[in-house]
Scaffold this motif. Structure first.
Motif, PDB file in Angstrom:
ATOM      1  N   LEU A   1       1.281-134.141   0.086  1.00  0.00           N
ATOM      2  CA  LEU A   1       1.528-133.320   1.276  1.00  0.00           C
ATOM      3  C   LEU A   1       3.022-133.181   1.555  1.00  0.00           C
ATOM      4  CD1 LEU A   1      -1.318-134.486   3.682  1.00  0.00           C
ATOM      5  CD2 LEU A   1      -1.085-132.276   2.554  1.00  0.00           C
ATOM      6  N   MET A   2       3.769-134.255   1.360  1.00  0.00           N
ATOM      7  CA  MET A   2       5.214-134.187   1.554  1.00  0.00           C
ATOM      8  C   MET A   2       5.835-133.199   0.573  1.00  0.00           C
ATOM      9  SD  MET A   2       8.020-137.272   1.495  1.00  0.00           S
ATOM     10  CE  MET A   2       7.814-137.594  -0.254  1.00  0.00           C
ATOM     11  N   GLN A   3       5.366-133.226  -0.657  1.00  0.00           N
ATOM     12  CA  GLN A   3       5.875-132.288  -1.655  1.00  0.00           C
ATOM     13  C   GLN A   3       5.526-130.848  -1.269  1.00  0.00           C
ATOM     14  OE1 GLN A   3       4.069-132.537  -5.534  1.00  0.00           O
ATOM     15  NE2 GLN A   3       5.978-131.986  -6.555  1.00  0.00           N
ATOM     16  N   GLN A   4       4.328-130.618  -0.766  1.00  0.00           N
ATOM     17  CA  GLN A   4       3.933-129.271  -0.346  1.00  0.00           C
ATOM     18  C   GLN A   4       4.785-128.789   0.828  1.00  0.00           C
ATOM     19  OE1 GLN A   4      -0.232-129.797   0.419  1.00  0.00           O
ATOM     20  NE2 GLN A   4      -0.827-129.321  -1.676  1.00  0.00           N
ATOM     21  N   HIS A   5       5.033-129.676   1.785  1.00  0.00           N
ATOM     22  CA  HIS A   5       5.856-129.299   2.932  1.00  0.00           C
ATOM     23  C   HIS A   5       7.291-128.992   2.511  1.00  0.00           C
ATOM     24  CE1 HIS A   5       2.850-131.509   5.697  1.00  0.00           C
ATOM     25  NE2 HIS A   5       2.528-130.251   5.556  1.00  0.00           N
ATOM     26  N   GLN A   6       7.818-129.756   1.574  1.00  0.00           N
ATOM     27  CA  GLN A   6       9.159-129.474   1.074  1.00  0.00           C
ATOM     28  C   GLN A   6       9.215-128.103   0.411  1.00  0.00           C
ATOM     29  OE1 GLN A   6      10.025-132.758  -1.512  1.00  0.00           O
ATOM     30  NE2 GLN A   6      10.787-134.045   0.142  1.00  0.00           N
ATOM     31  N   GLN A   7       8.164-127.778  -0.326  1.00  0.00           N
ATOM     32  CA  GLN A   7       8.127-126.476  -0.994  1.00  0.00           C
ATOM     33  C   GLN A   7       8.072-125.349   0.029  1.00  0.00           C
ATOM     34  OE1 GLN A   7       8.614-125.873  -4.124  1.00  0.00           O
ATOM     35  NE2 GLN A   7       8.340-123.685  -3.951  1.00  0.00           N
ATOM     36  N   MET A   8       7.279-125.516   1.091  1.00  0.00           N
ATOM     37  CA  MET A   8       7.214-124.481   2.133  1.00  0.00           C
ATOM     38  C   MET A   8       8.556-124.310   2.834  1.00  0.00           C
ATOM     39  SD  MET A   8       3.425-124.780   3.887  1.00  0.00           S
ATOM     40  CE  MET A   8       3.643-126.437   4.487  1.00  0.00           C
ATOM     41  N   LEU A   9       9.232-125.425   3.134  1.00  0.00           N
ATOM     42  CA  LEU A   9      10.551-125.334   3.754  1.00  0.00           C
ATOM     43  C   LEU A   9      11.549-124.631   2.843  1.00  0.00           C
ATOM     44  CD1 LEU A   9      10.947-128.821   5.460  1.00  0.00           C
ATOM     45  CD2 LEU A   9      10.911-126.597   6.582  1.00  0.00           C
ATOM     46  N   HIS A  10      11.510-124.979   1.565  1.00  0.00           N
ATOM     47  CA  HIS A  10      12.427-124.356   0.618  1.00  0.00           C
ATOM     48  C   HIS A  10      12.171-122.850   0.540  1.00  0.00           C
ATOM     49  CE1 HIS A  10      15.438-124.479  -2.481  1.00  0.00           C
ATOM     50  NE2 HIS A  10      14.650-123.805  -3.295  1.00  0.00           N
ATOM     51  N   MET A  11      10.929-122.463   0.555  1.00  0.00           N
ATOM     52  CA  MET A  11      10.601-121.032   0.520  1.00  0.00           C
ATOM     53  C   MET A  11      11.083-120.331   1.787  1.00  0.00           C
ATOM     54  SD  MET A  11       6.815-121.186  -1.270  1.00  0.00           S
ATOM     55  CE  MET A  11       6.346-119.607  -0.650  1.00  0.00           C
ATOM     56  N   ALA A  12      10.958-120.981   2.944  1.00  0.00           N
ATOM     57  CA  ALA A  12      11.426-120.385   4.202  1.00  0.00           C
ATOM     58  C   ALA A  12      12.941-120.215   4.181  1.00  0.00           C
ATOM     59  CB  ALA A  12      10.999-121.251   5.376  1.00  0.00           C
ATOM     60  N   PHE A  13      13.667-121.221   3.692  1.00  0.00           N
ATOM     61  CA  PHE A  13      15.125-121.109   3.607  1.00  0.00           C
ATOM     62  C   PHE A  13      15.526-120.000   2.628  1.00  0.00           C
ATOM     63  CE2 PHE A  13      15.475-125.634   5.161  1.00  0.00           C
ATOM     64  CZ  PHE A  13      16.197-125.317   6.302  1.00  0.00           C
ATOM     65  N   THR A  14      14.827-119.905   1.514  1.00  0.00           N
ATOM     66  CA  THR A  14      15.123-118.866   0.530  1.00  0.00           C
ATOM     67  C   THR A  14      14.884-117.476   1.124  1.00  0.00           C
ATOM     68  OG1 THR A  14      14.521-120.371  -1.250  1.00  0.00           O
ATOM     69  CG2 THR A  14      14.604-118.032  -1.791  1.00  0.00           C
ATOM     70  N   THR A  15      13.797-117.338   1.879  1.00  0.00           N
ATOM     71  CA  THR A  15      13.500-116.057   2.522  1.00  0.00           C
ATOM     72  C   THR A  15      14.588-115.701   3.536  1.00  0.00           C
ATOM     73  OG1 THR A  15      11.141-116.443   2.250  1.00  0.00           O
ATOM     74  CG2 THR A  15      11.779-114.799   3.880  1.00  0.00           C
ATOM     75  N   ALA A  16      15.022-116.683   4.318  1.00  0.00           N
ATOM     76  CA  ALA A  16      16.080-116.427   5.299  1.00  0.00           C
ATOM     77  C   ALA A  16      17.387-116.057   4.603  1.00  0.00           C
ATOM     78  CB  ALA A  16      16.281-117.653   6.182  1.00  0.00           C
ATOM     79  N   ALA A  17      17.694-116.724   3.486  1.00  0.00           N
ATOM     80  CA  ALA A  17      18.913-116.402   2.738  1.00  0.00           C
ATOM     81  C   ALA A  17      18.826-115.002   2.136  1.00  0.00           C
ATOM     82  CB  ALA A  17      19.155-117.439   1.646  1.00  0.00           C
ATOM     83  N   ALA A  18      17.649-114.652   1.607  1.00  0.00           N
ATOM     84  CA  ALA A  18      17.470-113.312   1.044  1.00  0.00           C
ATOM     85  C   ALA A  18      17.626-112.245   2.129  1.00  0.00           C
ATOM     86  CB  ALA A  18      16.101-113.193   0.385  1.00  0.00           C
ATOM     87  N   GLU A  19      17.112-112.521   3.311  1.00  0.00           N
ATOM     88  CA  GLU A  19      17.254-111.568   4.425  1.00  0.00           C
ATOM     89  C   GLU A  19      18.732-111.416   4.813  1.00  0.00           C
ATOM     90  OE1 GLU A  19      15.690-110.826   9.002  1.00  0.00           O
ATOM     91  OE2 GLU A  19      14.913-112.513   7.851  1.00  0.00           O
ATOM     92  N   ALA A  20      19.463-112.535   4.819  1.00  0.00           N
ATOM     93  CA  ALA A  20      20.888-112.468   5.143  1.00  0.00           C
ATOM     94  C   ALA A  20      21.640-111.655   4.090  1.00  0.00           C
ATOM     95  CB  ALA A  20      21.471-113.870   5.239  1.00  0.00           C
ATOM     96  N   ILE A  21      21.269-111.821   2.815  1.00  0.00           N
ATOM     97  CA  ILE A  21      21.913-111.037   1.757  1.00  0.00           C
ATOM     98  C   ILE A  21      21.592-109.558   1.924  1.00  0.00           C
ATOM     99  CG2 ILE A  21      21.874-110.569  -0.740  1.00  0.00           C
ATOM    100  CD1 ILE A  21      21.576-113.595  -1.161  1.00  0.00           C
ATOM    101  N   LEU A  22      20.351-109.225   2.271  1.00  0.00           N
ATOM    102  CA  LEU A  22      19.976-107.830   2.466  1.00  0.00           C
ATOM    103  C   LEU A  22      20.729-107.197   3.634  1.00  0.00           C
ATOM    104  CD1 LEU A  22      16.127-107.905   1.838  1.00  0.00           C
ATOM    105  CD2 LEU A  22      17.894-106.924   0.367  1.00  0.00           C
ATOM    106  N   HIS A  23      21.104-108.010   4.600  1.00  0.00           N
ATOM    107  CA  HIS A  23      21.870-107.502   5.750  1.00  0.00           C
ATOM    108  C   HIS A  23      23.371-107.542   5.468  1.00  0.00           C
ATOM    109  CE1 HIS A  23      18.141-107.224   7.679  1.00  0.00           C
ATOM    110  NE2 HIS A  23      18.395-107.770   8.863  1.00  0.00           N
TER     111      HIS A  23
END
Length: 131
Positions: A59-81
Motif C-alpha cells: 500500500l505504501m508503494q501504491q501511495h507513492q506511485q499515486m503521489l508521483h503521478m500527481a506531481f508529474t501531472t502538476a509539472a506537465a501542466e506547469a510546462i503547458l502554461h
C-alpha cells in the motif's frame, strides 16, 4: 427428597476407573503437546503479522506511485502554461517527498524480523524438549 438434598459431595469419593483413566490420558496428551500448541499459536500470529506488514508495504508503494503521478501531472501542466521553473520546483518537491524506504528495504526488514523470531522459537523448542 430432603435426604437427597442433604447428601454432601464428600460422601461420593469413589471415581469410576474409566473416568480416572481418561483424565490421566488427557493429562499425558496435553502435557506433551503444550509446546507444540504454543508454537502453533505463535506461528499463526507471526503469519498474520507478516501478511499485514507486507500488505502495508505494498500500500505504501501504491501511495507513492499515486503521489508521483500527481506531481508529474502538476509539472506537465506547469510546462503547458509555459512556467518551466515552477515545473522544476514541483519535480524537485516530488523527489524530496518520496524519499521513503522502498518495498525491497521493507521486505528485507520483515525477513530479518522473521529470522529473529525463528531463532527464538527454536531456542524455546529446545528448552521444552530438554525439560
Amino acid at each position: 427428597m430432603s435426604e437427597n438434598a442433604n447428601t454432601s459431595s464428600s460422601a461420593h469419593t469413589t471415581v469410576n476407573s474409566q473416568i480416572a483413566d481418561a483424565v490421566s490420558q488427557l493429562n499425558a496428551i496435553t502435557g506433551e503437546s503444550l509446546p507444540i500448541v504454543f508454537s502453533a499459536a505463535v506461528y499463526q500470529s507471526v503469519a498474520a503479522s507478516l501478511s499485514l506488514a507486507l500488505q502495508n508495504a505494498v500500500l505504501m508503494q501504491q501511495h507513492q506511485q499515486m503521489l508521483h503521478m500527481a506531481f508529474t501531472t502538476a509539472a506537465a501542466e506547469a510546462i503547458l502554461h509555459g512556467d518551466e521553473s515552477q515545473a522544476k520546483q514541483i519535480l524537485d518537491l516530488a523527489e524530496a517527498k518520496l524519499k521513503t524506504p522502498g518495498l525491497t528495504n521493507t521486505v528485507q526488514e520483515i525477513k530479518t524480523c522473521m529470522e529473529t523470531i525463528r531463532e527464538e522459537l527454536e531456542k524455546f523448542r529446545q528448552q521444552s524438549t530438554s525439560a
